[in-house]
Scaffold this active site. Structure first.
Site, short mmCIF file in Angstrom:
data_model
loop_
_atom_site.label_atom_id
_atom_site.label_comp_id
_atom_site.label_asym_id
_atom_site.label_seq_id
_atom_site.Cartn_x
_atom_site.Cartn_y
_atom_site.Cartn_z
N PRO A 87 40.73 79.54 57.17
CG PRO A 87 42.01 81.27 56.25
CD PRO A 87 41.99 79.79 56.42
CD GLU A 114 47.26 83.46 48.27
OE1 GLU A 114 46.31 84.24 48.45
OE2 GLU A 114 48.41 83.66 48.73
NE ARG A 152 40.30 69.66 77.77
CZ ARG A 152 39.41 70.06 78.67
NH1 ARG A 152 38.18 70.35 78.30
NH2 ARG A 152 39.73 70.17 79.93
CG ASP A 167 36.44 72.59 80.75
OD1 ASP A 167 36.84 72.70 81.91
OD2 ASP A 167 36.84 71.71 79.96
#
Length: 246
Positions: A87, A114, A152, A167
Site C-alpha cells: 500500500p 504487518e 491482456r 479501454d
C-alpha cells in the site's frame, strides 16, 4: 512472458489464473505463470517466515531470508523486475501496465501480516506497487489485478488486437458508452449515430462521449492531457452547460 508469484497462500490463485483471458493466454503459450509458496524457501523446521518486529509493536513482519532465497532460486542469474505489492507503493496505472507488458519476466511478492522487513524493499525489489489508498489483508488480490491488467496487453492475448486501445485510461480518457442489440429495449434506444454507418461521425461521437464522461467523472485526467483545439472547445461547452445548471 514469465510471471512468478511469491505468496503464503498459493491456493488463492488457481481460480483466477485458470479462467478467462489469463487461462487462454497460458494455453496459447504467450505467458507462463508460476505460483510459489514462500514457506518452501524457509530453513525453519516449522516453515516460519515471519517474526516479531524489533522495537516492539503489533503484528508480525515477513523475514528477509525466505524472500531473498525464493527470488534468487527462481531467477538464478537473470535480473527481472521484482515487484513488491504494497500500500506504500506507487499507484498502479494503465501506463504502468503497458510498461510492464513489455518485460520478458516479472516476479511479484505478496506480503501478509504487518509488513516486510525493510531490507527486502531496500536491497531486493525494483518496484513497489499499490492498487489504491486502502489496505487489504495481503498482496494476493492486488497481484491478481496487476497481472490481469498486464497480461491482456501482451500481443496476441486478446482476440482482437485493437481491443484494449480504447479501454478507459489507455487513451488518457474514460471509455465511451457501448450498445448492442436490441436496438430498442423497453423504449431505451441506441443513439442514431451508431446506426448510421458513417464511421467518421461515429468516431466523433465516441470521442465526445469519452470527453464528456471524463469531464463528469474524472476531470483530473483532463488536466494531464494535451487536448486538440476541437477537444478544448467541446470541454468549454460542457463547462458552460454545467455553470448554467448550477
Amino acid at each position: 512472458m514469465k510471471i512468478h508469484v511469491l505468496t503464503l497462500f498459493p491456493e488463492m490463485f488457481p481460480g483466477v489464473f485458470g479462467s478467462s483471458i489469463l487461462k487462454k493466454a497460458q494455453e496459447k503459450g504467450l505467458v507462463d505463470i508460476q505460483v510459489w509458496n514462500i514457506r518452501d524457501f524457509s530453513d525453519n523446521k516449522h516453515k516460519q517466515v515471519d517474526d516479531y518486529p524489533y522495537g516492539g509493536g503489533a503484528g508480525m513482519v515477513l523475514k528477509p531470508e525466505p524472500i531473498f532465497r525464493a527470488v534468487e532460486t527462481i531467477t538464478q542469474d537473470r535480473h527481472p523486475r521484482i515487484i513488491l505489492m504494497c500500500p506504500q507503493g506507487e499507484r498502479f496505472t494503465q501506463a504502468r501496465a503497458e510498461e510492464l507488458s513489455k518485460e520478458e519476466e516479472l516476479v511479484f511478492i505478496c506480503g501478509h501480516y504487518e509488513g516486510y522487513d525493510e531490507r527486502i524493499r531496500e536491497y531486493l525489489v525494483t518496484d513497489e506497487i499499490s492498487i489504491g489508498d486502502f489496505v487489504l489483508t495481503g498482496g494476493e488480490i492486488p497481484a491478481m489485478a496487476v497481472i490481469d491488467a498486464v497480461v491482456r496487453l501482451i500481443p496476441g492475448v486478446l482476440g482482437q488486437e485493437a481491443s484494449h486501445i480504447h479501454d478507459s485510461f489507455s487513451t488518457g480518457l474514460l471509455e465511451y458508452p457501448h450498445y448492442t442489440r436490441p436496438q430498442d429495449f423497453r423504449g431505451m434506444k441506441v443513439p442514431d449515430v451508431l446506426l448510421s454507418g458513417n464511421h467518421k461521425k461515429i468516431e466523433e461521437w465516441r470521442m465526445e462521449q469519452s470527453l464528456k464522461r471524463t469531464f463528469e467523472r474524472r476531470p483530473d485526467l483532463l488536466e494531464k492531457m494535451e487536448l486538440t483545439p476541437k477537444q478544448k472547445e467541446f470541454i468549454e461547452s460542457l463547462k458552460k452547460k454545467k455553470e448554467t445548471h448550477q
